[in-house]
Design a protein around this motif. Structure first.
Motif, PDB file in Angstrom:
ATOM      1  N   ASP A  27       0.835  -1.191   0.000  1.00 44.82           N
ATOM      2  CA  ASP A  27       0.000   0.000   0.000  1.00 44.82           C
ATOM      3  C   ASP A  27       0.876   1.250   0.000  1.00 44.82           C
ATOM      4  O   ASP A  27       0.594   2.215  -0.705  1.00 44.82           O
ATOM      5  CB  ASP A  27      -0.926  -0.030   1.223  1.00 44.82           C
ATOM      6  CG  ASP A  27      -1.988   1.038   1.160  1.00 44.82           C
ATOM      7  OD1 ASP A  27      -2.687   1.137   0.128  1.00 44.82           O
ATOM      8  OD2 ASP A  27      -2.129   1.797   2.142  1.00 44.82           O
ATOM      9  N   TYR A  28       1.956   1.218   0.763  1.00 42.43           N
ATOM     10  CA  TYR A  28       2.886   2.347   0.787  1.00 42.43           C
ATOM     11  C   TYR A  28       3.429   2.618  -0.618  1.00 42.43           C
ATOM     12  O   TYR A  28       3.484   3.766  -1.064  1.00 42.43           O
ATOM     13  CB  TYR A  28       4.034   2.058   1.759  1.00 42.43           C
ATOM     14  CG  TYR A  28       5.083   3.136   1.785  1.00 42.43           C
ATOM     15  CD1 TYR A  28       4.940   4.249   2.600  1.00 42.43           C
ATOM     16  CD2 TYR A  28       6.227   3.048   0.977  1.00 42.43           C
ATOM     17  CE1 TYR A  28       5.904   5.253   2.615  1.00 42.43           C
ATOM     18  CE2 TYR A  28       7.190   4.044   0.995  1.00 42.43           C
ATOM     19  CZ  TYR A  28       7.024   5.144   1.813  1.00 42.43           C
ATOM     20  OH  TYR A  28       7.982   6.139   1.817  1.00 42.43           O
ATOM     21  N   ALA A  29       3.823   1.569  -1.327  1.00 46.92           N
ATOM     22  CA  ALA A  29       4.384   1.725  -2.675  1.00 46.92           C
ATOM     23  C   ALA A  29       3.365   2.333  -3.629  1.00 46.92           C
ATOM     24  O   ALA A  29       3.695   3.246  -4.393  1.00 46.92           O
ATOM     25  CB  ALA A  29       4.865   0.381  -3.208  1.00 46.92           C
ATOM     26  N   GLN A  30       2.127   1.836  -3.591  1.00 45.51           N
ATOM     27  CA  GLN A  30       1.136   2.381  -4.528  1.00 45.51           C
ATOM     28  C   GLN A  30       0.824   3.835  -4.199  1.00 45.51           C
ATOM     29  O   GLN A  30       0.586   4.635  -5.082  1.00 45.51           O
ATOM     30  CB  GLN A  30      -0.117   1.505  -4.609  1.00 45.51           C
ATOM     31  CG  GLN A  30      -1.015   1.469  -3.406  1.00 45.51           C
ATOM     32  CD  GLN A  30      -1.961   2.657  -3.287  1.00 45.51           C
ATOM     33  OE1 GLN A  30      -2.236   3.358  -4.257  1.00 45.51           O
ATOM     34  NE2 GLN A  30      -2.431   2.902  -2.073  1.00 45.51           N
ATOM     35  N   GLU A  31       0.867   4.208  -2.898  1.00 45.90           N
ATOM     36  CA  GLU A  31       0.652   5.611  -2.521  1.00 45.90           C
ATOM     37  C   GLU A  31       1.759   6.498  -3.070  1.00 45.90           C
ATOM     38  O   GLU A  31       1.505   7.609  -3.545  1.00 45.90           O
ATOM     39  CB  GLU A  31       0.595   5.757  -1.002  1.00 45.90           C
ATOM     40  CG  GLU A  31      -0.691   5.288  -0.383  1.00 45.90           C
ATOM     41  CD  GLU A  31      -0.666   5.402   1.147  1.00 45.90           C
ATOM     42  OE1 GLU A  31       0.299   5.961   1.717  1.00 45.90           O
ATOM     43  OE2 GLU A  31      -1.636   4.926   1.762  1.00 45.90           O
ATOM     44  N   GLN A  32       3.004   6.022  -2.991  1.00 48.66           N
ATOM     45  CA  GLN A  32       4.142   6.789  -3.491  1.00 48.66           C
ATOM     46  C   GLN A  32       4.090   6.941  -5.012  1.00 48.66           C
ATOM     47  O   GLN A  32       4.466   7.980  -5.537  1.00 48.66           O
ATOM     48  CB  GLN A  32       5.463   6.126  -3.073  1.00 48.66           C
ATOM     49  CG  GLN A  32       5.686   6.072  -1.578  1.00 48.66           C
ATOM     50  CD  GLN A  32       5.674   7.436  -0.923  1.00 48.66           C
ATOM     51  OE1 GLN A  32       6.411   8.327  -1.324  1.00 48.66           O
ATOM     52  NE2 GLN A  32       4.805   7.616   0.051  1.00 48.66           N
ATOM     53  N   LEU A  33       3.624   5.905  -5.694  1.00 42.49           N
ATOM     54  CA  LEU A  33       3.562   5.940  -7.155  1.00 42.49           C
ATOM     55  C   LEU A  33       2.443   6.830  -7.663  1.00 42.49           C
ATOM     56  O   LEU A  33       2.549   7.425  -8.733  1.00 42.49           O
ATOM     57  CB  LEU A  33       3.369   4.527  -7.709  1.00 42.49           C
ATOM     58  CG  LEU A  33       4.584   3.626  -7.681  1.00 42.49           C
ATOM     59  CD1 LEU A  33       4.189   2.182  -7.947  1.00 42.49           C
ATOM     60  CD2 LEU A  33       5.623   4.096  -8.695  1.00 42.49           C
ATOM     61  N   GLY A  34       1.351   6.915  -6.939  1.00 42.56           N
ATOM     62  CA  GLY A  34       0.192   7.630  -7.443  1.00 42.56           C
ATOM     63  C   GLY A  34      -0.619   6.738  -8.367  1.00 42.56           C
ATOM     64  O   GLY A  34      -0.521   5.512  -8.308  1.00 42.56           O
ATOM     65  N   ASP A  35      -1.394   7.346  -9.244  1.00 42.71           N
ATOM     66  CA  ASP A  35      -2.293   6.586 -10.111  1.00 42.71           C
ATOM     67  C   ASP A  35      -1.512   5.694 -11.076  1.00 42.71           C
ATOM     68  O   ASP A  35      -0.756   6.179 -11.915  1.00 42.71           O
ATOM     69  CB  ASP A  35      -3.194   7.525 -10.908  1.00 42.71           C
ATOM     70  CG  ASP A  35      -4.164   8.286 -10.021  1.00 42.71           C
ATOM     71  OD1 ASP A  35      -4.465   7.804  -8.913  1.00 42.71           O
ATOM     72  OD2 ASP A  35      -4.607   9.373 -10.436  1.00 42.71           O
ATOM     73  N   ILE A  36      -1.710   4.405 -10.935  1.00 38.23           N
ATOM     74  CA  ILE A  36      -1.018   3.428 -11.782  1.00 38.23           C
ATOM     75  C   ILE A  36      -1.771   3.305 -13.103  1.00 38.23           C
ATOM     76  O   ILE A  36      -2.979   3.102 -13.122  1.00 38.23           O
ATOM     77  CB  ILE A  36      -0.885   2.086 -11.051  1.00 38.23           C
ATOM     78  CG1 ILE A  36       0.019   2.292  -9.822  1.00 38.23           C
ATOM     79  CG2 ILE A  36      -0.342   1.007 -11.972  1.00 38.23           C
ATOM     80  CD1 ILE A  36       0.062   1.143  -8.866  1.00 38.23           C
ATOM     81  N   VAL A  37      -1.021   3.435 -14.199  1.00 44.88           N
ATOM     82  CA  VAL A  37      -1.647   3.460 -15.523  1.00 44.88           C
ATOM     83  C   VAL A  37      -1.259   2.276 -16.407  1.00 44.88           C
ATOM     84  O   VAL A  37      -1.900   2.026 -17.416  1.00 44.88           O
ATOM     85  CB  VAL A  37      -1.336   4.786 -16.260  1.00 44.88           C
ATOM     86  CG1 VAL A  37      -1.959   5.965 -15.514  1.00 44.88           C
ATOM     87  CG2 VAL A  37       0.161   5.000 -16.425  1.00 44.88           C
ATOM     88  N   TYR A  38      -0.185   1.535 -16.029  1.00 44.64           N
ATOM     89  CA  TYR A  38       0.268   0.431 -16.878  1.00 44.64           C
ATOM     90  C   TYR A  38       1.073  -0.543 -16.045  1.00 44.64           C
ATOM     91  O   TYR A  38       1.879  -0.130 -15.202  1.00 44.64           O
ATOM     92  CB  TYR A  38       1.120   0.969 -18.032  1.00 44.64           C
ATOM     93  CG  TYR A  38       1.755  -0.107 -18.879  1.00 44.64           C
ATOM     94  CD1 TYR A  38       1.008  -0.812 -19.815  1.00 44.64           C
ATOM     95  CD2 TYR A  38       3.098  -0.417 -18.737  1.00 44.64           C
ATOM     96  CE1 TYR A  38       1.593  -1.803 -20.593  1.00 44.64           C
ATOM     97  CE2 TYR A  38       3.691  -1.406 -19.512  1.00 44.64           C
ATOM     98  CZ  TYR A  38       2.936  -2.095 -20.436  1.00 44.64           C
ATOM     99  OH  TYR A  38       3.514  -3.069 -21.199  1.00 44.64           O
ATOM    100  N   ILE A  39       0.868  -1.821 -16.288  1.00 43.94           N
ATOM    101  CA  ILE A  39       1.663  -2.867 -15.645  1.00 43.94           C
ATOM    102  C   ILE A  39       1.995  -3.921 -16.691  1.00 43.94           C
ATOM    103  O   ILE A  39       1.111  -4.396 -17.406  1.00 43.94           O
ATOM    104  CB  ILE A  39       0.911  -3.516 -14.466  1.00 43.94           C
ATOM    105  CG1 ILE A  39       0.631  -2.484 -13.379  1.00 43.94           C
ATOM    106  CG2 ILE A  39       1.712  -4.683 -13.901  1.00 43.94           C
ATOM    107  CD1 ILE A  39      -0.241  -2.981 -12.254  1.00 43.94           C
ATOM    108  N   GLU A  40       3.270  -4.252 -16.797  1.00 44.09           N
ATOM    109  CA  GLU A  40       3.719  -5.342 -17.660  1.00 44.09           C
ATOM    110  C   GLU A  40       4.140  -6.489 -16.751  1.00 44.09           C
ATOM    111  O   GLU A  40       5.075  -6.346 -15.953  1.00 44.09           O
ATOM    112  CB  GLU A  40       4.893  -4.895 -18.528  1.00 44.09           C
ATOM    113  CG  GLU A  40       5.391  -5.978 -19.461  1.00 44.09           C
ATOM    114  CD  GLU A  40       6.572  -5.499 -20.297  1.00 44.09           C
ATOM    115  OE1 GLU A  40       7.518  -6.286 -20.477  1.00 44.09           O
ATOM    116  OE2 GLU A  40       6.550  -4.345 -20.758  1.00 44.09           O
TER     117      GLU A  40
END
Length: 125
Positions: A27-40
């Motif tokens: 959860d900490y990582a996704q908060e730091q990244l912000g809105d995730i737009v792409y995952i490979e």
């Protein structure tokens, strides 16, 4: 959540009842990244070594690699993330998992932090 282990790179690992390991970001990582737009994601059948690049994640703020915290063969990937990468922002532990692998050595999990230690770790960042 007590069965989770955490890396200093903000990945979580969950040892499943069948001996496989599921991996995602915290959860900490996704908060730091912000809105995730792409995952490979890796491919099913890929053999990953510990520390090798396993996935790529891009957000509105940054792009980065997800490393394989443990080595093994990829058994499953979360295909839903291809169409809805933002699921990681809403539920990084359950519906936002990245991939599942058959670990080469399950004892590798012992080197990672438990949830309490991880919470202490991120307080110092």
């Amino acid at each position: 959540m007590s069965s989770l282990k955490f890396t200093e790179d903000h990945e979580w690992l969950r040892l499943e009842d069948d001996g496989t390991v599921t991996i995602g970001i915290t959860d900490y990582a996704q908060e730091q990244l912000g809105d995730i737009v792409y995952i490979e994601l890796p491919n099913v059948g890929d053999i990953l070594s510990s520390g090798s690049e396993a996935a790529v994640i891009e957000s509105v703020k940054a792009a980065g690699e997800i490393k394989a915290a443990v080595g093994g063969e990829v058994l499953a990937v979360n295909d839903a993330l291809e169409d809805k990468p933002e699921a990681v922002n809403f539920d990084p532990i359950d519906s936002g998992w990245f991939f599942r692998l058959s670990p080469d050595d399950v004892s590798e999990l012992d080197q990672f932090m438990d949830e309490d230690a991880y919470q202490e770790f991120i307080k110092e960042l």
